[in-house]
Design a protein around this motif. Structure first.
Motif, mmCIF file in Angstrom:
data_model
loop_
_atom_site.group_PDB
_atom_site.id
_atom_site.type_symbol
_atom_site.label_atom_id
_atom_site.label_comp_id
_atom_site.label_asym_id
_atom_site.label_seq_id
_atom_site.Cartn_x
_atom_site.Cartn_y
_atom_site.Cartn_z
ATOM 1 N N SER A 3 12.567 -5.710 9.839
ATOM 2 C CA SER A 3 13.300 -6.787 9.577
ATOM 3 C C SER A 3 13.890 -7.595 10.706
ATOM 4 O O SER A 3 13.803 -8.764 10.681
ATOM 5 N N GLN B 223 12.915 -10.182 2.064
ATOM 6 C CA GLN B 223 12.447 -8.810 1.418
ATOM 7 C C GLN B 223 13.258 -8.933 0.009
ATOM 8 O O GLN B 223 12.874 -8.345 -0.901
ATOM 9 N N ASP C 248 8.371 -10.425 4.792
ATOM 10 C CA ASP C 248 9.436 -9.083 5.094
ATOM 11 C C ASP C 248 9.319 -8.349 3.787
ATOM 12 O O ASP C 248 10.093 -8.473 2.852
ATOM 13 N N GLU C 249 8.330 -7.292 3.955
ATOM 14 C CA GLU C 249 8.383 -6.570 2.602
ATOM 15 C C GLU C 249 8.371 -7.298 1.559
ATOM 16 O O GLU C 249 8.957 -6.877 0.722
#
Ligand SMILES: Nc1ncnc2c1ncn2[C@@H]1O[C@H](COP(=O)(O)OP(=O)(O)OP(=O)(O)O)[C@@H](O)[C@H]1O
Ligand SMILES: [Mg+2]
Lengths: 279, 259
Positions: free
Chosen positions: B56, B92, B168-169
């Motif tokens: 991140s 995320q 991000d994920e």
């Protein structure tokens, strides 16, 4: 392509047969039941003279209120007294929230404002608003000003505190979203900070409103010729329990309606919350 | 000579990025160590690393939300010195505006740039359709499932028409089936609207399924670049293909050594 979301929304209305258990679990039935039981217990306690003549029966209170609607007390009918208290609250509450909410927002957004206001605020915050009654009467006399002043003192704290904390608790990554999308600082404030703080601000207003009622009553009990607190004191001086309880009931009703009004305003300003606290 | 032509083509260039956070005034957390990577135009690069490996942080540095302690990031040859609409970030944790409807969320980027209402409604409608949320325009985020929320996040980033997408994920919080489905969708969206994509994940299957190139990070802080894999399997890919499984085996073996 609508099914690509993998979920299809359907409007389903359940139809259940009307059995005893359905009725027993019905929300409205339970509301009604609880209120009915309350009045029954009250009436039985009063009829049994548990507090000697200190507790009037519900219908006596209703009768008393009905009479006060038409027979003026100290020159004002019941509605006149309701309005007297409500007016004090409206003035005090409006002034306090119009100053305290923006100030709280500014404290959270600007550390210089925070550094100047916070120490003063922290010093005055723990002081119970009723502690100001005597000094307020000395300063402003027994007229309207001192009562409004007490209300302002009492409601200022929750208004400011909740606005301040509302901003403080905003998820900082939401600001990052705005910055990534090309927004400026003012967009962060308008698009994220304010709307995210609205629910907290309204929570503060609700608390402030109930404090305002305590304040106005206390002020009216000390000195007044009008208002619901005056009715209660008069009832006490005349040994008329029905008048006292009547005053209490009316206060509860009016305070409840006002908090419903604030809730309605909140639903209007924060429509996204509607379904969350729908049940 | 070769070097030169290479950096001309590259859309994102990260040069020797090191990041050290100072916590509580004294404690130093060394998160990233000399990361260098470049991503070509319209390339799909996946950064694969276990939890807490600075993924991140790396993405936030490229986004311009954090400044690197050392090194620099360039997009199209221009040095990054803050967040900007040329990059779109998908967070995320969704990070939707709870007080805005799906439409309001998606049109936020154009709105901030001053695009007139009618036009930005069209843009938003286009991307809501692209992510398959037709009919949900007026829903609020709390009325959506996790997968749908992340679709909104993706549409919101796309609607601002960034040249680079940073994810991000994005599917980290989804269950396995929904996740698999969303990966297919991501591939579909990328094929429909080509962008340069930098996608962070901790999931090997997700990485192989999506990537042109996989960059693995070591499992311990500070995050260091490990092996880079080129994935030249034909698309659409199948998780059960022999070649897929072979690459999966290879990456697993290699990363098991460093974990
Ligand atoms: N702002 C910050 N200040 C101090 N330390 C930070 C900060 N941001 C991240 N860190 C530290 O950097 C390390 C890596 O964090 P990062 O979020 O980049 O990891 P990650 O690979 O994305 O993990 P995950 O897979 O769980 O999302 C963590 O140990 C975290 O404590
Ligand atoms: Mg992360």
């Amino acid at each position: 392509m609508a099914d690509i979301a993998n979920e299809v929304q359907q409007q389903v209305r359940e139809r259940r047969p009307l059995t005893l258990s359905v009725v027993l679990k019905n929300r409205w039935f339970l509301y009604g039941l609880s209120i009915l039981v309350f009045f029954l217990v009250w009436d039985m306690t009063a009829a049994a003279k548990a507090f000697r003549s200190g507790l009037p029966r519900p219908h006596e209170v209703a009768l008393q209120l009905w009479r006060m609607l038409f027979d003026p007390l100290a020159g004002k009918s019941l509605l006149g007294h309701v309005w007297a208290s409500t007016q004090r609250i409206l003035i005090g509450f409006t002034i306090a929230s119009l100053v305290a909410v923006p100030l709280g927002l500014m404290m959270a957004l600007n550390r210089y404002v925070n550094a100047i206001v916070k120490p003063l605020f922290d010093l005055l915050k723990p002081m119970p608003p009723l502690a100001w009654i005597s000094i307020a009467i000395l300063w402003f006399g027994i007229g309207e000003t001192s009562k409004v002043f007490i209300i302002i003192i009492g409601t200022f704290v929750p208004c400011l505190l909740d606005a301040y904390n509302g901003v403080r608790l905003v998820e900082p990554e939401l600001y990052d979203v705005i910055r990534m999308l090309g927004g400026k600082r003012r967009h962060e404030i308008i698009q994220v900070c304010f709307p995210a703080a609205f629910p907290a601000i309204f929570a503060g207003l609700q608390i402030a409103l109930s404090i305002a009622w305590s304040c106005v009553l206390a002020a009216e009990l000390v000195s007044a010729r009008s208002g619901l607190g005056f009715i209660i004191i008069l009832g006490m001086n005349l040994s008329r329990p029905a008048m006292i309880v009547g005053g209490m009931v009316v206060i509860a009703l009016v305070a409840w309606s006002m908090s419903q009004l604030v809730s309605a305003l909140e639903r209007f300003v924060c429509p996204w919350k509607r379904e969350i606290d729908g049940r | 000579m070769r070097e030169e032509s290479h950096s001309c083509q590259a859309k994102i260039v990260c040069e020797d990025i090191t990041k050290v956070f100072i916590q509580k005034g004294t404690q130093r957390v060394h998160v990233l160590d000399h990361i260098s990577l470049d991503v070509k135009e319209n390339e799909f690069v996946v950064i694969l690393g276990p939890g807490q490996s600075g993924k991140s942080t790396l993405l936030r540095i490229i986004a311009g939300l954090e400044t690197p302690t050392e090194g620099s990031v360039r997009i199209d040859g221009r040095e990054v010195d803050g967040p900007g609409p040329d990059r779109g970030l998908v967070f995320q944790g969704y990070m939707l505006f709870a007080w805005k409807t799906v439409l309001g969320n998606v049109e936020m980027g154009p709105k901030l740039r001053g695009v007139p209402k009618k036009e930005r409604r069209e843009i938003a409608a286009h991307y809501i359709h692209l992510v398959g949320l037709d009919g949900f325009e007026n829903h609020y985020p709390h009325q959506l499932s996790g997968g749908m929320k992340q679709r909104v996040g993706i549409a919101r980033a796309y609607a601002n028409n960034p040249q680079v997408m940073l994810l991000d994920e994005p599917f980290g919080q989804l269950d396995a089936q929904t996740r698999y489905f969303m990966e297919k969708e991501t591939a579909r969206i990328w094929e429909t609207e080509k962008r340069t994509i930098l996608f962070v994940t901790n999931n090997i299957d997700e990485a192989i399924y999506l990537a042109d190139r996989i960059i693995t990070l070591e499992g311990k802080l500070p995050g260091r670049m490990n092996v880079v894999y080129n994935v030249d399997l034909p698309r659409p890919r199948e998780h059960t293909d022999m070649a897929f499984l072979k690459l999966r085996h290879k990456i697993t073996e290699a990363s098991a050594l460093t974990l």
